[in-house]
Write a protein that holds these residues in place. Sequence first.
Motif, PDB file in Angstrom:
ATOM      1  N   LYS A  29       0.864  -1.174   0.000  1.00  0.00           N
ATOM      2  CA  LYS A  29       0.000   0.000   0.000  1.00  0.00           C
ATOM      3  C   LYS A  29       0.905   1.230   0.000  1.00  0.00           C
ATOM      4  O   LYS A  29       1.852   1.304   0.791  1.00  0.00           O
ATOM      5  CB  LYS A  29      -0.881  -0.014   1.250  1.00  0.00           C
ATOM      6  N   ALA A  30       0.640   2.191  -0.894  1.00  0.00           N
ATOM      7  CA  ALA A  30       1.534   3.342  -1.010  1.00  0.00           C
ATOM      8  C   ALA A  30       0.769   4.643  -1.212  1.00  0.00           C
ATOM      9  O   ALA A  30      -0.226   4.686  -1.926  1.00  0.00           O
ATOM     10  CB  ALA A  30       2.489   3.140  -2.174  1.00  0.00           C
ATOM     11  N   ASP A  31       1.274   5.693  -0.564  1.00  0.00           N
ATOM     12  CA  ASP A  31       0.788   7.052  -0.777  1.00  0.00           C
ATOM     13  C   ASP A  31       1.965   7.796  -1.397  1.00  0.00           C
ATOM     14  O   ASP A  31       2.938   8.114  -0.711  1.00  0.00           O
ATOM     15  CB  ASP A  31       0.366   7.682   0.550  1.00  0.00           C
ATOM     16  N   VAL A  32       1.891   8.033  -2.704  1.00  0.00           N
ATOM     17  CA  VAL A  32       3.003   8.616  -3.453  1.00  0.00           C
ATOM     18  C   VAL A  32       2.691  10.081  -3.757  1.00  0.00           C
ATOM     19  O   VAL A  32       1.590  10.410  -4.187  1.00  0.00           O
ATOM     20  CB  VAL A  32       3.243   7.844  -4.767  1.00  0.00           C
ATOM     21  N   SER A  33       3.676  10.958  -3.544  1.00  0.00           N
ATOM     22  CA  SER A  33       3.500  12.385  -3.805  1.00  0.00           C
ATOM     23  C   SER A  33       4.684  12.922  -4.598  1.00  0.00           C
ATOM     24  O   SER A  33       5.805  12.955  -4.092  1.00  0.00           O
ATOM     25  CB  SER A  33       3.388  13.155  -2.489  1.00  0.00           C
ATOM     26  N   TYR A  34       4.431  13.331  -5.847  1.00  0.00           N
ATOM     27  CA  TYR A  34       5.531  13.886  -6.632  1.00  0.00           C
ATOM     28  C   TYR A  34       5.918  15.259  -6.095  1.00  0.00           C
ATOM     29  O   TYR A  34       7.078  15.652  -6.160  1.00  0.00           O
ATOM     30  CB  TYR A  34       5.216  13.919  -8.134  1.00  0.00           C
ATOM     31  N   GLY A  35       4.968  16.005  -5.528  1.00  0.00           N
ATOM     32  CA  GLY A  35       5.256  17.322  -4.957  1.00  0.00           C
ATOM     33  C   GLY A  35       6.231  17.234  -3.799  1.00  0.00           C
ATOM     34  O   GLY A  35       7.162  18.034  -3.691  1.00  0.00           O
ATOM     35  N   ALA A  36       6.040  16.253  -2.944  1.00  0.00           N
ATOM     36  CA  ALA A  36       6.929  16.039  -1.797  1.00  0.00           C
ATOM     37  C   ALA A  36       8.133  15.178  -2.166  1.00  0.00           C
ATOM     38  O   ALA A  36       9.129  15.151  -1.447  1.00  0.00           O
ATOM     39  CB  ALA A  36       6.156  15.386  -0.662  1.00  0.00           C
ATOM     40  N   GLY A  37       8.019  14.459  -3.281  1.00  0.00           N
ATOM     41  CA  GLY A  37       9.097  13.571  -3.697  1.00  0.00           C
ATOM     42  C   GLY A  37       9.229  12.348  -2.810  1.00  0.00           C
ATOM     43  O   GLY A  37      10.331  11.839  -2.603  1.00  0.00           O
ATOM     44  N   THR A  38       8.080  11.879  -2.301  1.00  0.00           N
ATOM     45  CA  THR A  38       8.114  10.756  -1.368  1.00  0.00           C
ATOM     46  C   THR A  38       7.073   9.691  -1.708  1.00  0.00           C
ATOM     47  O   THR A  38       6.109   9.947  -2.419  1.00  0.00           O
ATOM     48  CB  THR A  38       7.835  11.221   0.075  1.00  0.00           C
ATOM     49  N   ALA A  39       7.299   8.533  -1.118  1.00  0.00           N
ATOM     50  CA  ALA A  39       6.318   7.452  -1.132  1.00  0.00           C
ATOM     51  C   ALA A  39       6.261   6.911   0.290  1.00  0.00           C
ATOM     52  O   ALA A  39       7.280   6.510   0.841  1.00  0.00           O
ATOM     53  CB  ALA A  39       6.724   6.351  -2.093  1.00  0.00           C
ATOM     54  N   VAL A  40       5.071   6.968   0.879  1.00  0.00           N
ATOM     55  CA  VAL A  40       4.868   6.372   2.191  1.00  0.00           C
ATOM     56  C   VAL A  40       4.308   4.986   1.921  1.00  0.00           C
ATOM     57  O   VAL A  40       3.231   4.855   1.354  1.00  0.00           O
ATOM     58  CB  VAL A  40       3.905   7.205   3.064  1.00  0.00           C
ATOM     59  N   VAL A  41       5.077   3.972   2.287  1.00  0.00           N
ATOM     60  CA  VAL A  41       4.690   2.595   1.983  1.00  0.00           C
ATOM     61  C   VAL A  41       4.326   1.836   3.259  1.00  0.00           C
ATOM     62  O   VAL A  41       4.939   2.030   4.300  1.00  0.00           O
ATOM     63  CB  VAL A  41       5.814   1.850   1.222  1.00  0.00           C
ATOM     64  N   GLU A  42       3.294   1.012   3.149  1.00  0.00           N
ATOM     65  CA  GLU A  42       2.889   0.122   4.238  1.00  0.00           C
ATOM     66  C   GLU A  42       2.957  -1.291   3.697  1.00  0.00           C
ATOM     67  O   GLU A  42       2.376  -1.589   2.655  1.00  0.00           O
ATOM     68  CB  GLU A  42       1.468   0.430   4.697  1.00  0.00           C
ATOM     69  N   PHE A  43       3.686  -2.154   4.423  1.00  0.00           N
ATOM     70  CA  PHE A  43       3.882  -3.510   3.928  1.00  0.00           C
ATOM     71  C   PHE A  43       4.118  -4.484   5.073  1.00  0.00           C
ATOM     72  O   PHE A  43       4.465  -4.099   6.174  1.00  0.00           O
ATOM     73  CB  PHE A  43       5.053  -3.551   2.940  1.00  0.00           C
ATOM     74  N   ASP A  44       3.919  -5.748   4.751  1.00  0.00           N
ATOM     75  CA  ASP A  44       4.150  -6.834   5.697  1.00  0.00           C
ATOM     76  C   ASP A  44       5.560  -7.365   5.458  1.00  0.00           C
ATOM     77  O   ASP A  44       5.837  -7.931   4.399  1.00  0.00           O
ATOM     78  CB  ASP A  44       3.109  -7.934   5.482  1.00  0.00           C
ATOM     79  N   GLU A  45       6.442  -7.155   6.420  1.00  0.00           N
ATOM     80  CA  GLU A  45       7.833  -7.573   6.265  1.00  0.00           C
ATOM     81  C   GLU A  45       7.990  -9.077   6.052  1.00  0.00           C
ATOM     82  O   GLU A  45       8.998  -9.522   5.513  1.00  0.00           O
ATOM     83  CB  GLU A  45       8.647  -7.167   7.486  1.00  0.00           C
ATOM     84  N   ALA A  46       7.004  -9.847   6.459  1.00  0.00           N
ATOM     85  CA  ALA A  46       7.072 -11.300   6.281  1.00  0.00           C
ATOM     86  C   ALA A  46       6.873 -11.699   4.821  1.00  0.00           C
ATOM     87  O   ALA A  46       7.320 -12.764   4.397  1.00  0.00           O
ATOM     88  CB  ALA A  46       6.021 -11.978   7.151  1.00  0.00           C
ATOM     89  N   SER A  47       6.214 -10.839   4.036  1.00  0.00           N
ATOM     90  CA  SER A  47       5.931 -11.206   2.650  1.00  0.00           C
ATOM     91  C   SER A  47       6.661 -10.364   1.602  1.00  0.00           C
ATOM     92  O   SER A  47       6.807 -10.792   0.462  1.00  0.00           O
ATOM     93  CB  SER A  47       4.426 -11.162   2.386  1.00  0.00           C
ATOM     94  N   VAL A  48       7.121  -9.173   1.981  1.00  0.00           N
ATOM     95  CA  VAL A  48       7.846  -8.332   1.015  1.00  0.00           C
ATOM     96  C   VAL A  48       8.925  -7.535   1.768  1.00  0.00           C
ATOM     97  O   VAL A  48       8.685  -7.028   2.849  1.00  0.00           O
ATOM     98  CB  VAL A  48       6.888  -7.402   0.226  1.00  0.00           C
ATOM     99  N   SER A  49      10.104  -7.456   1.166  1.00  0.00           N
ATOM    100  CA  SER A  49      11.214  -6.751   1.801  1.00  0.00           C
ATOM    101  C   SER A  49      11.320  -5.317   1.269  1.00  0.00           C
ATOM    102  O   SER A  49      10.792  -4.994   0.201  1.00  0.00           O
ATOM    103  CB  SER A  49      12.526  -7.477   1.518  1.00  0.00           C
ATOM    104  N   LEU A  50      12.036  -4.500   2.008  1.00  0.00           N
ATOM    105  CA  LEU A  50      12.274  -3.130   1.565  1.00  0.00           C
ATOM    106  C   LEU A  50      13.075  -3.136   0.260  1.00  0.00           C
ATOM    107  O   LEU A  50      12.840  -2.317  -0.630  1.00  0.00           O
ATOM    108  CB  LEU A  50      13.009  -2.344   2.659  1.00  0.00           C
ATOM    109  N   LYS A  51      13.981  -4.096   0.130  1.00  0.00           N
ATOM    110  CA  LYS A  51      14.761  -4.233  -1.107  1.00  0.00           C
ATOM    111  C   LYS A  51      13.829  -4.483  -2.294  1.00  0.00           C
ATOM    112  O   LYS A  51      13.995  -3.893  -3.361  1.00  0.00           O
ATOM    113  CB  LYS A  51      15.763  -5.375  -0.964  1.00  0.00           C
ATOM    114  N   LYS A  52      12.840  -5.350  -2.110  1.00  0.00           N
ATOM    115  CA  LYS A  52      11.876  -5.666  -3.182  1.00  0.00           C
ATOM    116  C   LYS A  52      11.069  -4.410  -3.552  1.00  0.00           C
ATOM    117  O   LYS A  52      10.781  -4.177  -4.730  1.00  0.00           O
ATOM    118  CB  LYS A  52      10.950  -6.783  -2.709  1.00  0.00           C
ATOM    119  N   ILE A  53      10.714  -3.599  -2.565  1.00  0.00           N
ATOM    120  CA  ILE A  53       9.984  -2.357  -2.813  1.00  0.00           C
ATOM    121  C   ILE A  53      10.837  -1.407  -3.652  1.00  0.00           C
ATOM    122  O   ILE A  53      10.373  -0.838  -4.641  1.00  0.00           O
ATOM    123  CB  ILE A  53       9.558  -1.706  -1.485  1.00  0.00           C
TER     124      ILE A  53
END
Length: 65
Positions: A29-53
């Motif tokens: 799940k992601a809230d992406v903002s080009y104005g802020a230049g950020t992506a706030v991501v919500e994820f389950d570490e058991a199923s997806v890694s930060l590297k994969k993101i």
Amino acid sequence: MKKTLKIKGMHCKSCEMLIKSELEDISVKADVSYGAGTAVVEFDEASVSLKKIKEAISKAGYSAE
């Protein structure tokens, strides 16, 4: 887990949508903002890694820190 990533290379709403789509494809799940230049991501570490993101963001043509 919830984490804010700095995204480089976004220029418009289409960039936001492309990144969000790539992240949703890997069940992040992601809230992406080009104005802020950020992506706030919500994820389950058991199923997806930060590297994969970061790889999904790279696949879309952007870089994440």
